[in-house]
Write an enzyme that holds these catalytic residues in place. Structure first.
Site, PDB file in Angstrom:
ATOM      1  N   SER A 141       0.878  -1.038   0.088  1.00 30.49           N
ATOM      2  CA  SER A 141      -0.124   0.044   0.178  1.00 30.49           C
ATOM      3  C   SER A 141       0.846   1.150  -0.171  1.00 30.49           C
ATOM      4  CB  SER A 141      -0.857  -0.020   1.335  1.00 30.49           C
ATOM      5  OG  SER A 141      -1.385   1.258   1.478  1.00 30.49           O
ATOM      6  N   TYR A 154      -3.007  -1.696  10.499  1.00 28.51           N
ATOM      7  CA  TYR A 154      -2.926  -1.947   9.063  1.00 28.51           C
ATOM      8  C   TYR A 154      -1.730  -1.243   8.300  1.00 28.51           C
ATOM      9  CZ  TYR A 154      -4.289  -1.441   3.898  1.00 28.51           C
ATOM     10  OH  TYR A 154      -4.294  -1.626   2.537  1.00 28.51           O
TER      11      TYR A 154
END
Ligand SMILES: NC(=O)c1ccc[n+]([C@@H]2O[C@H](COP(=O)([O-])OP(=O)(O)OC[C@H]3O[C@@H](n4cnc5c(N)ncnc54)[C@H](OP(=O)(O)O)[C@@H]3O)[C@@H](O)[C@H]2O)c1
Length: 253
Positions: A141, A154
């Site tokens: 990400s 996360y």
């Protein structure tokens, strides 16, 4: 990346980014297997994408990851590409998380996003090392580089997967296994629940952009804002993360 003639396992390929990749890989002449927890989602994916092979599997469970490896290699011994795409995202205020009785709710993110990807990479790497061509693609990400403070674990899992991917690339550099990282920016999928990523990049344009970079042989691939975030200096990262936090902290109040 060699974009045709592969047999590819995409985790979490029944929806979102994984499914968009599956569609493109099938169109380009690859055999594609996708897995996920929800049978109905996999069934719908199979109806949408002809020739898609589906398998129910919960990657949070260690024995299911081993069983997936055994099943794929027994039934599709030509498998030569693993895409670690499955992921979940939680947003919360650490002061209100109440982890004393509820840690497993939070640790799921570590197991799914990081542990499963490392475990599957290490299961498949020796199998792939005997092939003429193979690849392991990890979906990290932009948040691996610029942490999103309202999704703290996360962001940490993605930073850790980025680091693992670099080490894996070094260790496999003398084999025919290519190690690729795709670091998406926000993309309009149901990640974290419906409606949380509607401001993100349109899914189809994002997937086309990634495939373009794959066809050019790139191994660390961003899109939109994540292209620059992959290469930011530490000062730029701090500024970017601060701005993101200030504009989103109300979401966890
Ligand atoms: N969308 C974004 O803005 C964005 C940005 C950067 C990175 N990413 C990354 O891109 C990847 C794909 O996410 P997405 O945006 O496409 O969201 P998504 O549509 O929610 O896809 C995630 C997929 O992972 C599967 N999955 C989750 N937990 C699993 C488990 N324990 N075992 C097996 N499969 C599991 C889900 O299927 P089941 O629920 O049926 O298991 C689902 O198909 C993730 O790694 C995510 O972190 C997304």
């Amino acid at each position: 990346m060699k974009l045709t003639g592969n047999t590819i396992l995409i985790t979490g390929g029944g929806s979102g980014i994984g499914l968009a990749f599956a569609e493109r890989f099938i169109k380009a002449g690859n055999q594609v297997i996708v897995c996920g927890r929800r049978e109905n989602v996999l069934q719908q994916a199979g109806e949408k994408v002809p020739n898609l092979i589906t398998r129910v599997c919960d990657l949070e469970i260690e024995s299911e990851r081993v069983a997936l490896f055994d099943w794929v290699t027994a039934n599709y011994p030509d498998v030569n590409v693993l895409v670690n795409n499955a992921g979940i995202q939680l947003r919360y205020n650490v002061l209100k998380a109440n982890v004393r009785d509820n840690w497993s709710y939070f640790s799921k993110e570590i197991t799914t996003n990081l542990e499963a990807a490392c475990h599957l990479s290490m299961l498949f790497a020796p199998y792939f090392a005997a092939k003429e061509y193979a690849a392991i693609m990890n979906v990290t990400s932009g948040l691996a580089f610029t942490p999103f403070a309202i999704a703290p674990i996360y962001s940490a899992t993605k930073a850790a997967l980025h680091s693992f991917t670099i080490s894996l690339r070094h260790q496999l550099s003398e084999t025919a296994v290519e190690v690729i990282e795709v670091a998406p920016p926000a993309v309009n999928t149901d990640l974290g629940g419906a409606g949380l990523h509607t401001q993100g990049e349109p899914l189809e344009a994002f997937a086309d952009g990634i495939f373009n970079d794959l066809s050019e042989g790139k191994q660390e691939i961003g899109y939109g804002t994540s292209k620059a975030r992959l290469r930011m200096s530490r000062d730029e990262i701090d500024l970017y993360a601060e701005k993101m936090y200030q504009s989103t902290k109300n979401l966890i109040e």
